[in-house]
Design a protein around this motif. Sequence first.
Motif, mmCIF file in Angstrom:
data_model
loop_
_atom_site.group_PDB
_atom_site.id
_atom_site.type_symbol
_atom_site.label_atom_id
_atom_site.label_comp_id
_atom_site.label_asym_id
_atom_site.label_seq_id
_atom_site.Cartn_x
_atom_site.Cartn_y
_atom_site.Cartn_z
ATOM 1 N N LEU A 40 0.817 -1.363 -0.150
ATOM 2 C CA LEU A 40 0.023 -0.002 -0.023
ATOM 3 C C LEU A 40 0.819 1.225 0.014
ATOM 4 C CD1 LEU A 40 -2.717 1.487 0.263
ATOM 5 C CD2 LEU A 40 -2.431 1.075 2.828
ATOM 6 N N PHE A 41 1.679 1.241 0.565
ATOM 7 C CA PHE A 41 2.804 2.491 1.048
ATOM 8 C C PHE A 41 3.302 2.633 -0.571
ATOM 9 C CE2 PHE A 41 6.279 4.959 2.296
ATOM 10 C CZ PHE A 41 5.798 5.849 3.159
ATOM 11 N N ALA A 42 4.030 1.799 -1.062
ATOM 12 C CA ALA A 42 4.631 1.932 -2.250
ATOM 13 C C ALA A 42 3.696 2.269 -3.386
ATOM 14 C CB ALA A 42 5.205 0.496 -2.750
ATOM 15 N N ASP A 43 2.624 1.904 -3.269
ATOM 16 C CA ASP A 43 1.357 2.150 -4.395
ATOM 17 C C ASP A 43 1.191 3.760 -4.202
ATOM 18 O OD1 ASP A 43 1.184 -0.218 -5.191
ATOM 19 O OD2 ASP A 43 -0.520 -0.653 -4.589
ATOM 20 N N LEU A 44 1.061 4.077 -2.879
ATOM 21 C CA LEU A 44 0.494 5.670 -2.529
ATOM 22 C C LEU A 44 1.873 6.780 -2.893
ATOM 23 C CD1 LEU A 44 -1.498 5.105 0.757
ATOM 24 C CD2 LEU A 44 -2.273 5.906 -1.485
ATOM 25 N N ASP A 45 3.364 6.167 -2.525
ATOM 26 C CA ASP A 45 4.325 7.138 -2.584
ATOM 27 C C ASP A 45 4.631 7.237 -4.022
ATOM 28 O OD1 ASP A 45 6.438 8.626 -1.833
ATOM 29 O OD2 ASP A 45 7.630 6.916 -1.393
ATOM 30 N N GLN A 46 3.756 8.079 -4.688
ATOM 31 C CA GLN A 46 4.153 8.134 -5.889
ATOM 32 C C GLN A 46 5.571 8.957 -6.442
ATOM 33 O OE1 GLN A 46 2.008 7.514 -8.800
ATOM 34 N NE2 GLN A 46 1.120 6.170 -7.156
#
Length: 96
Positions: A60-66
Motif C-alpha cells: 500500500l505504501f509503495a502504491d501511494l508514494d508516487q
Amino acid sequence: MPDTLPAVSDLESSMLTIIQTFHQYSGQKSNLKKADLKELINNEMNNFIKIKENDTLDKLFADLDQNGDLEIDFKEFIALIAMVTSACNELFVPKV
C-alpha cells in the motif's frame, strides 16, 4: 486553520476532518512515514480497512508514494481516501 469558520456543510466538515486527521498523524513534518500511515489507518479507518501484515502495508505504501520519497504527502494520502471511499460506496448503494 482559522479559529472560527462560517457555517459549513456536512461535506465541508468532512473535508476539514480529513485535513485535521492527516496533520494529527503527520505532525509538523506534514508527511506520513510508514508507521504513521499504519497508525492512522488502524485508528481512524478500521471499519473500512485494516493493516495487519507488514507486506500489505509495504505494498500500500509503495502504491501511494508516487514520488518515491518514502513519505506520504497530503496529495498521496487523498488518493487513499478516494480509493477506500470508492470501494466502500458499493456497501451504501441501495439494491433495487
